[in-house]
Design a protein around this motif. Structure first.
Motif, mmCIF file in Angstrom:
data_model
loop_
_atom_site.group_PDB
_atom_site.id
_atom_site.type_symbol
_atom_site.label_atom_id
_atom_site.label_comp_id
_atom_site.label_asym_id
_atom_site.label_seq_id
_atom_site.Cartn_x
_atom_site.Cartn_y
_atom_site.Cartn_z
ATOM 1 N N ARG A 120 0.848 -1.207 -0.108
ATOM 2 C CA ARG A 120 -0.079 -0.185 -0.004
ATOM 3 C C ARG A 120 0.876 1.347 -0.022
ATOM 4 O O ARG A 120 0.566 2.375 -0.665
ATOM 5 C CB ARG A 120 -0.988 0.075 1.089
ATOM 6 N N ILE A 121 1.937 1.362 0.642
ATOM 7 C CA ILE A 121 2.805 2.528 0.923
ATOM 8 C C ILE A 121 3.678 2.717 -0.264
ATOM 9 O O ILE A 121 3.762 3.873 -0.907
ATOM 10 C CB ILE A 121 3.793 2.204 1.940
ATOM 11 N N LEU A 122 4.127 1.826 -1.130
ATOM 12 C CA LEU A 122 4.986 1.966 -1.966
ATOM 13 C C LEU A 122 4.378 2.699 -3.124
ATOM 14 O O LEU A 122 4.971 3.755 -3.961
ATOM 15 C CB LEU A 122 5.732 0.516 -2.524
ATOM 16 N N PRO A 123 3.314 2.219 -3.687
ATOM 17 C CA PRO A 123 2.770 3.062 -4.848
ATOM 18 C C PRO A 123 2.051 4.528 -4.445
ATOM 19 O O PRO A 123 2.499 5.491 -5.266
ATOM 20 C CB PRO A 123 1.354 2.292 -5.036
ATOM 21 N N LEU A 124 2.138 4.706 -3.056
ATOM 22 C CA LEU A 124 1.805 6.183 -2.845
ATOM 23 C C LEU A 124 3.217 6.926 -2.875
ATOM 24 O O LEU A 124 3.119 8.228 -3.281
ATOM 25 C CB LEU A 124 1.373 6.243 -1.398
ATOM 26 N N LEU A 125 4.148 6.507 -2.586
ATOM 27 C CA LEU A 125 5.527 6.968 -3.075
ATOM 28 C C LEU A 125 5.825 7.325 -4.259
ATOM 29 O O LEU A 125 6.496 8.165 -4.601
ATOM 30 C CB LEU A 125 6.500 6.346 -2.158
ATOM 31 N N LEU A 126 5.471 6.265 -5.224
ATOM 32 C CA LEU A 126 5.696 6.391 -6.640
ATOM 33 C C LEU A 126 4.781 7.481 -7.116
ATOM 34 O O LEU A 126 5.299 8.249 -7.920
ATOM 35 C CB LEU A 126 5.333 5.058 -7.231
ATOM 36 N N LEU A 127 3.549 7.458 -6.491
ATOM 37 C CA LEU A 127 2.820 8.805 -7.104
ATOM 38 C C LEU A 127 3.272 10.128 -6.867
ATOM 39 O O LEU A 127 3.542 10.872 -7.634
ATOM 40 C CB LEU A 127 1.481 8.621 -6.517
ATOM 41 N N LEU A 128 3.951 10.125 -5.521
ATOM 42 C CA LEU A 128 4.578 11.548 -5.286
ATOM 43 C C LEU A 128 5.992 11.804 -5.998
ATOM 44 O O LEU A 128 6.145 12.958 -6.449
ATOM 45 C CB LEU A 128 5.007 11.538 -3.754
ATOM 46 N N ALA A 129 6.522 10.651 -6.273
ATOM 47 C CA ALA A 129 7.894 10.652 -6.841
ATOM 48 C C ALA A 129 7.670 11.128 -8.404
ATOM 49 O O ALA A 129 8.580 11.888 -8.889
ATOM 50 C CB ALA A 129 8.680 9.427 -6.770
ATOM 51 N N LEU A 130 6.716 10.534 -9.027
ATOM 52 C CA LEU A 130 6.351 10.630 -10.545
ATOM 53 C C LEU A 130 5.761 11.823 -10.790
ATOM 54 O O LEU A 130 6.129 12.695 -11.629
ATOM 55 C CB LEU A 130 5.502 9.491 -10.969
ATOM 56 N N TYR A 131 4.952 12.483 -9.830
ATOM 57 C CA TYR A 131 4.225 13.625 -10.082
ATOM 58 C C TYR A 131 4.303 14.972 -9.404
ATOM 59 O O TYR A 131 3.347 15.810 -9.215
ATOM 60 C CB TYR A 131 2.611 13.128 -10.065
ATOM 61 N N TRP A 132 5.585 14.825 -8.741
ATOM 62 C CA TRP A 132 5.807 16.182 -7.875
ATOM 63 C C TRP A 132 5.733 17.362 -8.564
ATOM 64 O O TRP A 132 5.460 18.191 -7.925
ATOM 65 C CB TRP A 132 7.062 15.686 -6.927
ATOM 66 N N PRO A 133 6.089 17.457 -9.886
ATOM 67 C CA PRO A 133 5.926 18.652 -10.342
ATOM 68 C C PRO A 133 4.262 19.265 -10.525
ATOM 69 O O PRO A 133 4.205 20.416 -10.327
ATOM 70 C CB PRO A 133 6.392 18.234 -11.814
ATOM 71 N N GLY A 134 3.552 18.276 -10.434
ATOM 72 C CA GLY A 134 2.140 18.572 -10.359
ATOM 73 C C GLY A 134 1.778 19.096 -8.788
ATOM 74 O O GLY A 134 0.781 19.680 -8.694
ATOM 75 N N LEU A 135 2.320 18.523 -7.839
ATOM 76 C CA LEU A 135 1.910 19.064 -6.375
ATOM 77 C C LEU A 135 2.564 20.600 -6.287
ATOM 78 O O LEU A 135 1.875 20.987 -5.486
ATOM 79 C CB LEU A 135 2.766 18.209 -5.450
ATOM 80 N N THR A 136 3.564 20.904 -7.026
ATOM 81 C CA THR A 136 4.036 22.389 -6.876
ATOM 82 C C THR A 136 3.532 23.064 -8.009
ATOM 83 O O THR A 136 3.994 24.278 -7.987
ATOM 84 C CB THR A 136 5.491 22.432 -6.713
ATOM 85 N N ASN A 137 2.783 22.629 -9.030
ATOM 86 C CA ASN A 137 2.299 23.459 -9.943
ATOM 87 C C ASN A 137 1.342 24.672 -9.723
ATOM 88 O O ASN A 137 0.609 24.609 -8.639
ATOM 89 C CB ASN A 137 1.328 22.709 -10.936
ATOM 90 N N TRP A 138 1.332 25.785 -10.638
ATOM 91 C CA TRP A 138 0.426 26.783 -10.146
ATOM 92 C C TRP A 138 -0.941 26.754 -11.311
ATOM 93 O O TRP A 138 -0.991 25.781 -11.955
ATOM 94 C CB TRP A 138 1.118 28.176 -10.533
ATOM 95 N N PHE A 139 -1.484 27.912 -11.083
ATOM 96 C CA PHE A 139 -2.766 27.710 -11.811
ATOM 97 C C PHE A 139 -2.521 28.151 -13.417
ATOM 98 O O PHE A 139 -1.530 28.805 -13.609
ATOM 99 C CB PHE A 139 -3.709 28.896 -11.380
ATOM 100 N N TYR A 140 -3.433 27.900 -14.379
ATOM 101 C CA TYR A 140 -3.581 28.173 -15.570
ATOM 102 C C TYR A 140 -4.587 28.016 -16.337
ATOM 103 O O TYR A 140 -5.259 27.050 -15.934
ATOM 104 C CB TYR A 140 -2.061 27.683 -16.371
ATOM 105 N N GLN A 141 -5.001 28.554 -17.505
ATOM 106 C CA GLN A 141 -6.012 28.595 -18.253
ATOM 107 C C GLN A 141 -7.322 28.360 -17.524
ATOM 108 O O GLN A 141 -7.508 29.311 -16.750
ATOM 109 C CB GLN A 141 -5.701 27.383 -19.136
ATOM 110 N N ASP A 142 -8.072 27.538 -17.633
ATOM 111 C CA ASP A 142 -9.441 27.362 -17.182
ATOM 112 C C ASP A 142 -9.411 27.513 -15.608
ATOM 113 O O ASP A 142 -10.555 27.730 -15.110
ATOM 114 C CB ASP A 142 -10.141 25.966 -17.469
ATOM 115 N N ASP A 143 -8.285 27.219 -14.980
ATOM 116 C CA ASP A 143 -8.512 27.419 -13.549
ATOM 117 C C ASP A 143 -8.913 28.828 -13.137
ATOM 118 O O ASP A 143 -9.525 29.040 -12.062
ATOM 119 C CB ASP A 143 -6.871 27.343 -12.795
#
Length: 602
Positions: free
Chosen positions: A14-37
């Motif tokens: 259960r834990i490893l997939p959550l870590l993979l999500l953070l590792a792969l998509y961390w740019p999305g975690l720190t992303n700002w708004f754009y377009q439709d937002d």
């Protein structure tokens, strides 16, 4: 066994997939708004009392969508609490997706009896490029929330079939109904539940049938309140094209290259045949999930988007995970063949999808960072020069579409920000759209001469836009080249255009002007026989309004009606062609004020 090691083995899947999500998509975690937002962030400016809350949550919004949970409540609550700080939005989106991963892992484990299948289902879903945009773009939170409710409802169904408990039946219905508020495509959930019941628990089919009635009622009400458009990219196209669109999404779902989807499609076909022969229905159910959930998007042949795969590919993840678990459990003499085949398919899929998902995440992050630099840079100018009209030069097409069109400066409460005259030459956009963001030459010239405006040039230095003050150079150029003619576009909601708004108007407020009875205005006249007068009113139901131009009453037609805007079209008499300026009188035939945005001659 060491207790810590036992706990680690028990929960690692259960834990490893959550870590993979953070590792792969961390740019999305720190992303700002754009377009439709920014369109959704601007909603909070339209809620002034409890009475405004109902329409804000449930009235049809852009493209006729009714998503009180997936868009309206999400943006209203977070923007009210955090303004334009994107991080809380992103944290909540990641938390929701993490909860969905836990649900998917639990479902795959229940369906297969294997923790390994639960682990691989999560990994395969995370790696799919269809998830990339949803993990990076705040406007696509509706896809993440939709997936959460799909999975939550289905898990409750599995529990209900096992236990027969009323609490699980209530949870099943509650998750289904809430899912309708996240995204309208959740109407297809009963079909998923019915397929599973037909394969595994036929006695429960009759208990699922009422859900089809609920979905049908939702569709009826939705299309009644917000009829689907007949043209444009959101127009529905039924017929043979849906199969072509289905094939496109299938290929996208299996990988970004051409070879990988072809090889994996052959593997899926072989898996389905082998599973049917062995009467193991989980792979078939996973494919059915994909087809059912992607179904509502298939008529949108002109609007194929990778993020539409966010929820459908969860079904393929279940299918793939069951295949991996089955290969490792195989007791046949040829078990090494099945294990080798499963490992090869996983290697092909992850080897192509993971790099592509990372590239997409970086692209979205870089796009958001560029818009953030622009908007916060303008905010700094506004703080240093309050009250000034800010004209921007050097905006390219991508920055226009991602950081200008959806009114980010209204979201950040910065008034009087426009593109400098002549900017349209560098922007690929319809002329009738670009003009709405450009301050007309006459107004810009006078504002520069009076010291009421400043001009900043957007220079991209590789790390983001840099704003340079070029006011003096622009003033000299404007005085030599610009013409002080009457503008042919009037933004009634901005005081910068106040000299062209006559008597009868309420004061500007939140980017609008209210018309209670009768009001007048001036605007540049038509230049040719094809020019018409266009009037933008923020009112989407039928209303009565009179238009008089230079003393002549003229009929109006609805040119378009979408989102929150109705644009009226007025045919102008030939006698007005060539007049530098015309006088327009607008009369409101409704008991309530009408909210106006703009008037344009084009």
């Amino acid at each position: 066994m060491n207790p810590a090691a036992h706990i680690g083995k028990r929960y690692l899947w259960r834990i490893l997939p959550l870590l993979l999500l953070l590792a792969l998509y961390w740019p999305g975690l720190t992303n700002w708004f754009y377009q439709d937002d920014f369109g959704w962030l601007n909603m909070r400016h339209d809620v002034h009392s409890v009475r405004d809350l109902g329409p804000a949550l449930f009235a049809p919004k852009a493209h006729g969508n009714i998503r009180p949970l997936g868009e309206n409540a999400y943006f209203l609550v977070f923007s009210s609490l955090f303004g334009v700080d994107a991080l809380p939005f992103r944290i909540w989106a990641f938390a929701t997706q993490m909860a969905s991963l836990v649900l998917l892992g639990s479902i795959a484990r229940r369906l297969t009896g294997s923790r390994a299948a639960g682990f691989w289902a999560q990994v395969l879903w995370i790696a799919n490029t269809g998830l990339s945009a949803a993990m990076c773009w705040t406007s696509i939170y509706n896809q993440i929330l939709s997936g959460f409710f799909f999975l939550l409802a289905f898990l409750f169904l599995l529990r209900y079939i096992e236990s027969g408990a009323a609490r699980d039946a209530i949870g099943h219905w509650a998750a289904f109904v809430l899912g309708l508020g996240a995204l309208e495509t959740n109407v297809v959930y009963p079909a998923i539940a019915a397929v599973y019941a037909l394969l595994y628990a036929r006695a429960y089919v009759k208990r699922i049938l009422p859900m089809f009635l609920a979905s049908a009622l939702f569709v009826l009400v939705h299309f009644r309140v917000a009829p689907p458009p007949h043209d444009g990219v959101y127009a529905l196209h039924l017929g043979g094209l849906v199969f072509s669109t289905l094939w496109t999404y299938w290929m996208w779902a299996l990988g970004p290259s051409r070879l990988a989807p072809a090889l994996l499609s052959c593997a899926v076909l072989g898996l389905l045949l082998r599973s049917a022969w062995a009467r193991q229905w989980v792979p078939l159910f996973g494919v059915a999930w994909f087809v059912i959930v992607i179904g509502p998007y298939l008529p949108l042949n002109d609007h194929k988007m990778d993020y539409y795969l966010t929820v459908p590919v969860a079904g393929l993840a279940i299918m793939g995970a069951s295949a991996i678990a089955s290969a490792w459990r195989s007791k046949w003499r040829s078990k090494w063949i099945w294990r080798t085949a499963a490992a090869a398919c996983v290697a092909i899929y992850l080897g192509t999808s993971l790099p592509a998902a990372w590239t997409i995440a970086r692209w979205h992050h870089d796009r958001g960072a560029r818009v953030e630099d622009l908007v916060l840079g303008v905010a700094g100018i506004h703080d240093a020069l309050p009250g000034k009209i800010i004209l921007l030069d050097g905006i390219d097409s991508d920055l226009f579409w991602s950081g200008i069109v959806d009114l980010p400066f209204r979201a950040t409460q910065i008034p009087h920000v426009y593109l400098a005259p002549g900017s349209e030459a560098r922007i690929q956009a319809p002329a009738d759209l670009a003009v709405k963001y450009i301050l007309p030459q006459a107004l810009a010239l006078r504002a520069l001469q009076d010291g009421r405006a400043v001009v900043y040039q957007v220079a991209d230095q590789g790390k983001g836009p840099e704003l340079r003050n070029v006011t003096a150079r622009y003033r000299a150029m404007a005085e030599a080249l610009w013409k002080p003619e009457a503008p042919r576009f009037i933004n009634l909601g901005d005081t910068a255009f106040a000299e062209y708004a006559g008597t009868g108007w309420d004061k500007c407020e939140d980017g609008y002007r209210m018309l209670r009875r009768v009001a007048t205005m001036r605007i540049g006249g038509p230049r040719g026989p094809d020019n018409r007068l266009y009037i933008g009113v923020f009112h989407t139901t039928e209303f009565h309004m009179g238009v008089r131009v230079d003393g002549t009453d003229l009929p109006t037609e609805v040119n378009r009606r979408n989102g929150e805007l109705t644009e009226l079209d007025v045919r102008l008499p030939a006698a007005l062609i060539g007049k530098p300026e015309i006088a327009v009188t607008l009369s409101n035939g409704e008991p309530r004020p009408l909210k106006f945005g703009y008037v344009e001659t084009r």
